[in-house]
Design a protein around this motif. Structure first.
Motif, short mmCIF file in Angstrom:
data_model
loop_
_atom_site.label_atom_id
_atom_site.label_comp_id
_atom_site.label_asym_id
_atom_site.label_seq_id
_atom_site.Cartn_x
_atom_site.Cartn_y
_atom_site.Cartn_z
N GLU A 1 25.00 -1.01 13.58
CA GLU A 1 24.24 -2.16 14.09
C GLU A 1 23.00 -1.69 14.85
O GLU A 1 21.93 -2.29 14.72
N VAL A 2 23.14 -0.61 15.64
CA VAL A 2 21.98 -0.05 16.34
C VAL A 2 20.91 0.36 15.33
O VAL A 2 19.72 0.09 15.53
N ASP A 3 21.33 1.01 14.24
CA ASP A 3 20.38 1.44 13.21
C ASP A 3 19.66 0.25 12.60
O ASP A 3 18.43 0.26 12.43
N GLY A 4 20.41 -0.80 12.26
CA GLY A 4 19.79 -1.99 11.68
C GLY A 4 18.85 -2.69 12.64
O GLY A 4 17.75 -3.12 12.26
N LEU A 5 19.26 -2.80 13.90
CA LEU A 5 18.39 -3.42 14.90
C LEU A 5 17.13 -2.60 15.13
O LEU A 5 16.04 -3.15 15.29
N SER A 6 17.29 -1.27 15.15
CA SER A 6 16.12 -0.40 15.34
C SER A 6 15.09 -0.61 14.23
O SER A 6 13.89 -0.66 14.48
N GLU A 7 15.58 -0.74 13.00
CA GLU A 7 14.67 -0.97 11.87
C GLU A 7 13.93 -2.29 12.02
O GLU A 7 12.73 -2.38 11.76
N GLN A 8 14.65 -3.34 12.45
CA GLN A 8 14.01 -4.64 12.64
C GLN A 8 12.97 -4.58 13.75
O GLN A 8 11.87 -5.14 13.63
N VAL A 9 13.30 -3.91 14.86
CA VAL A 9 12.35 -3.77 15.97
C VAL A 9 11.12 -3.01 15.51
O VAL A 9 9.98 -3.39 15.82
#
Length: 209
Positions: free
Chosen positions: A44-52
């Protein structure tokens, strides 16, 4: 993870919370962490980082910064930055171009085709060519191309380090496969058309966008 409609501030706050949760579990000296939970949170951190990152890049563009500046910051070419984060408009329709990769086996097929060509198993490789490539990619063209590459980096030794890079460019699914040669690294670029047939095959320097 799909793109979220959340604003950047909310996404960043959520990312901070998940990163803190991950750090907290890893820092606990008393009990072993639940490793599957670590994987879930890290994903989830990886996915959120990509969105940010995508939203930050969009804000940079809205503020007038160039793709060259963004590429320099990320350590890639301006074209690579645009391909990852840009929102190209289809001149045929005026609508945003669909960048979704729907060819789920593109990486595996690109490896099979590239290695077949490099190993000389052309009957096997040609089964995946579309009509244009089948007509143009003769044995003479193959050997001339391989000779040019050999003059630059020597003999082909096998697949290189790293995973194939898959993306959609226009109507094509494009895959870059890392290759290892005796005197350097190269990559095979395999382009698949809408019917998932090979529409292009090239051996390129690794920095080629």
């Amino acid at each position: 993870m799909t793109d979220s409609p959340m604003p950047l501030a909310d996404l960043a706050a959520r990312l901070t919370g998940q990163a803190s949760a991950l750090a907290g579990q890893l820092a606990n000296p008393v009990s072993q962490p639940a490793y599957l939970d670590l994987v879930r949170i890290a994903e989830e951190v990886d996915g959120l980082s990509e969105q940010v990152l995508k939203l930050c890049v969009q804000q940079c563009r809205d503020a007038g910064h160039t793709w060259q500046e963004i590429g320099d910051l990320l350590g890639v070419t301006r074209q690579a930055a645009f391909q990852r984060f840009g929102k190209p408009i289809d001149p045929r329709t005026g609508a945003p171009m669909d960048k979704t990769v729907r060819m789920t086996d593109a990486a595996a097929r690109a490896i099979e085709i590239a290695t077949a060509v490099l190993d000389g198993r052309m009957d096997e490789a040609r089964r995946s060519f579309n009509a244009e490539v089948l007509a143009a990619f003769t044995d003479e063209v193959r050997l001339n191309g391989l000779a040019t590459v050999a003059g630059l980096v020597g003999a082909y030794e096998g697949l290189g380090d790293g995973e194939p890079f898959v993306r959609r460019i226009g109507d094509h699914t494009v895959v870059d496969v890392p290759l290892r040669y005796e005197a350097g690294e190269m990559k095979a670029r395999v382009a698949f058309d809408a019917e998932e047939r090979v529409a292009g095959l090239f051996i390129l320097a690794p920095e080629t966008p």
